[in-house]
Scaffold this motif. Structure first.
Motif, PDB file in Angstrom:
ATOM      1  N   PHE A 152       0.838  -1.205   0.000  1.00 33.56           N
ATOM      2  CA  PHE A 152       0.000   0.000   0.000  1.00 33.56           C
ATOM      3  C   PHE A 152       0.872   1.254   0.000  1.00 33.56           C
ATOM      4  N   THR A 153       1.815   1.317   0.921  1.00 30.21           N
ATOM      5  CA  THR A 153       2.679   2.493   1.036  1.00 30.21           C
ATOM      6  C   THR A 153       3.523   2.683  -0.224  1.00 30.21           C
ATOM      7  N   LYS A 178     -11.703 -15.210   2.264  1.00 29.26           N
ATOM      8  CA  LYS A 178     -12.773 -14.964   1.292  1.00 29.26           C
ATOM      9  C   LYS A 178     -12.415 -13.832   0.336  1.00 29.26           C
ATOM     10  N   LEU A 179     -11.217 -13.927  -0.225  1.00 27.93           N
ATOM     11  CA  LEU A 179     -10.717 -12.859  -1.086  1.00 27.93           C
ATOM     12  C   LEU A 179     -11.096 -13.080  -2.548  1.00 27.93           C
ATOM     13  N   LYS A 180     -11.365 -11.983  -3.210  1.00 24.54           N
ATOM     14  CA  LYS A 180     -11.631 -11.957  -4.649  1.00 24.54           C
ATOM     15  C   LYS A 180     -11.542 -10.506  -5.094  1.00 24.54           C
ATOM     16  N   LEU A 181     -11.730 -10.256  -6.384  1.00 25.23           N
ATOM     17  CA  LEU A 181     -11.722  -8.882  -6.867  1.00 25.23           C
ATOM     18  C   LEU A 181     -13.013  -8.178  -6.476  1.00 25.23           C
ATOM     19  N   ASN A 182     -12.895  -6.918  -6.087  1.00 27.19           N
ATOM     20  CA  ASN A 182     -14.050  -6.109  -5.705  1.00 27.19           C
ATOM     21  C   ASN A 182     -14.480  -5.264  -6.899  1.00 27.19           C
ATOM     22  N   ALA A 183     -15.644  -5.571  -7.467  1.00 26.54           N
ATOM     23  CA  ALA A 183     -16.123  -4.885  -8.674  1.00 26.54           C
ATOM     24  C   ALA A 183     -16.320  -3.388  -8.446  1.00 26.54           C
ATOM     25  N   GLU A 184     -16.541  -2.974  -7.195  1.00 28.13           N
ATOM     26  CA  GLU A 184     -16.738  -1.548  -6.908  1.00 28.13           C
ATOM     27  C   GLU A 184     -15.492  -0.729  -7.226  1.00 28.13           C
ATOM     28  N   VAL A 185     -14.334  -1.354  -7.192  1.00 27.79           N
ATOM     29  CA  VAL A 185     -13.084  -0.640  -7.431  1.00 27.79           C
ATOM     30  C   VAL A 185     -12.886  -0.361  -8.920  1.00 27.79           C
ATOM     31  N   PRO A 187     -11.485  -1.325 -12.821  1.00 25.93           N
ATOM     32  CA  PRO A 187     -10.352  -2.034 -13.445  1.00 25.93           C
ATOM     33  C   PRO A 187      -9.109  -2.169 -12.567  1.00 25.93           C
ATOM     34  N   CYS A 188      -8.975  -1.339 -11.529  1.00 24.90           N
ATOM     35  CA  CYS A 188      -7.815  -1.440 -10.627  1.00 24.90           C
ATOM     36  C   CYS A 188      -8.102  -2.317  -9.417  1.00 24.90           C
ATOM     37  N   ALA A 189      -9.079  -3.206  -9.533  1.00 25.25           N
ATOM     38  CA  ALA A 189      -9.452  -4.067  -8.403  1.00 25.25           C
ATOM     39  C   ALA A 189      -8.297  -4.946  -7.960  1.00 25.25           C
ATOM     40  N   ASP A 190      -7.376  -5.274  -8.872  1.00 29.19           N
ATOM     41  CA  ASP A 190      -6.237  -6.106  -8.489  1.00 29.19           C
ATOM     42  C   ASP A 190      -5.309  -5.393  -7.515  1.00 29.19           C
ATOM     43  N   VAL A 191      -5.197  -4.059  -7.660  1.00 26.66           N
ATOM     44  CA  VAL A 191      -4.361  -3.284  -6.733  1.00 26.66           C
ATOM     45  C   VAL A 191      -4.894  -3.416  -5.311  1.00 26.66           C
ATOM     46  N   VAL A 192      -6.203  -3.310  -5.170  1.00 24.16           N
ATOM     47  CA  VAL A 192      -6.823  -3.435  -3.846  1.00 24.16           C
ATOM     48  C   VAL A 192      -6.716  -4.867  -3.331  1.00 24.16           C
ATOM     49  N   LEU A 193      -6.770  -5.851  -4.223  1.00 24.26           N
ATOM     50  CA  LEU A 193      -6.625  -7.244  -3.794  1.00 24.26           C
ATOM     51  C   LEU A 193      -5.302  -7.456  -3.063  1.00 24.26           C
ATOM     52  N   TYR A 194      -4.204  -6.930  -3.612  1.00 26.73           N
ATOM     53  CA  TYR A 194      -2.904  -7.069  -2.942  1.00 26.73           C
ATOM     54  C   TYR A 194      -2.910  -6.347  -1.595  1.00 26.73           C
ATOM     55  N   MET A 195      -3.547  -5.188  -1.542  1.00 26.01           N
ATOM     56  CA  MET A 195      -3.651  -4.463  -0.277  1.00 26.01           C
ATOM     57  C   MET A 195      -4.440  -5.270   0.745  1.00 26.01           C
ATOM     58  N   GLU A 196      -5.506  -5.932   0.292  1.00 21.74           N
ATOM     59  CA  GLU A 196      -6.320  -6.739   1.200  1.00 21.74           C
ATOM     60  C   GLU A 196      -5.534  -7.951   1.715  1.00 21.74           C
TER      61      GLU A 196
END
Length: 324
Positions: A152-153, A178-185, A187-196
């Motif tokens: 994240f940083t 229970k991780l997966k891509l978040n459609a609300e994010v 096209p950059c949902a993968d960035v948030v996946l790594y953060m999660e």
């Protein structure tokens, strides 16, 4: 560990039969052979099914065609939610694996149980499969480890990110959290996946080896929808209580991110990919989201460009030089 329960390679595809065959061949050519492959077809209307049928004589390969188009993110999430092996990866249909990628990443995950996901460096290829450059790397000489909000940083301050289709996951960690891509994010949902992954205590590692050929061309989201993709990402982070708290404590990071965003939009304006009016509107929205009132020199260059378009390139070159 039973080999048949070790690894699943998912390939998501939609209407790209002209690239898909090369991707599937690169999977067949892997130095490590003991895996199963599931092609997830998002209801393609081209010759995708015929291409895949040519690989089904290989007993490791299988084919799932959705009855309707469920969207790119949900096609990927089908893989996250329907894997029954210890490890898995989710590939795009237009890239090409180097022959040792699966072997190197799987070996790393088997030897490092604290690691929930491993990625690698990439070469960038064009529409014709020709290498144009090497992808940016966190480290060119040793493994780069991310945990405890390290990714994240690094992303906020340096705008570097991991390449999603290079990633191999430990399924137990994905299922437990229970991780997966978040459609609300978007096209950059993968960035948030790594953060999660970090948020739930995981460790992610990028290997220094180049094991993947990532294809870049003009009609990708990252080329046509760049400004809005990042606005959606930052809007999500700033609306999320956890990430908003991290950003609130990192003013320097927010300023660095805004500067990078303004510079990128100046480049896209200079290349006539977007208008100066659209660039300014997008930058002002990013300021609003980040709650920052200052601008960098690139913002003012874009303003001048809207009034003196013939002088834009010269002004941009001056600004670029002053910001090295």
């Amino acid at each position: 560990m039973n080999d048949k329960n070790t690894l699943t390679i998912f390939v998501t595809t939609y209407n790209r039969d002209y690239y898909l065959k090369d991707m599937l061949k690169s999977i067949q050519n892997q130095s490590y052979k003991k895996f199963k492959v599931i092609v997830l077809d998002n209801c393609s209307q081209d010759n995708t099914e015929q291409i895949v049928k040519g690989f089904l004589q290989d007993e490791r390969f299988s084919y799932i065609r959705h009855k309707s188009n469920i969207g790119g993110i949900e096609n990927i999430n089908y893989a996250f939610q329907n894997c029954n092996t210890d490890f898995f990866c989710i590939l795009h249909d237009d890239d090409i694996l180097c022959a040792d990628m699966i072997e190197k990443e799987l070996e790393y995950l088997k030897l490092n149980r604290q690691c929930c996901a491993v990625t690698c460096r990439t070469s960038i290829i064009n529409e014709d499969g020709e290498q144009t450059k090497k992808g940016k790397a966190f480290s060119k000489e040793k493994d780069k480890e991310f945990s405890k909000n390290g990714f994240f940083t690094n992303y906020i301050h340096n705008q570097k990110h991991l390449v999603f289709p290079t990633t191999m996951y430990r399924n137990s960690f994905i299922r437990e959290n229970k991780l997966k891509l978040n459609a609300e994010v978007g096209p950059c949902a993968d960035v948030v996946l790594y953060m999660e992954m970090e948020r739930y205590g995981g460790t992610i590692v990028e290997l220094p080896d180049i094991c993947f050929n990532y294809r870049v061309y003009d009609n990708q989201d990252s080329s046509t929808n760049f400004e809005n993709m990042l606005l959606m990402l930052m809007r999500y982070l700033c609306d999320n209580t956890y990430y908003a708290g991290l950003l609130e404590e990192d003013i320097k990071g927010k300023i660095a991110y805004l500067k990078w965003y303004e510079k990128k939009l100046a480049i896209r304006t200079a290349a006539n990919r977007i208008t100066s009016e659209y660039a300014l509107k997008s930058i002002e929205e990013m300021q609003r989201i980040l709650r920052i009132t200052r601008h960098t020199i690139f913002y003012f260059i874009i303003i001048l460009a809207s009034k003196y378009p013939h002088s834009f390139k010269k002004m941009y070159d001056i600004a670029k030089g002053s910001n090295k």
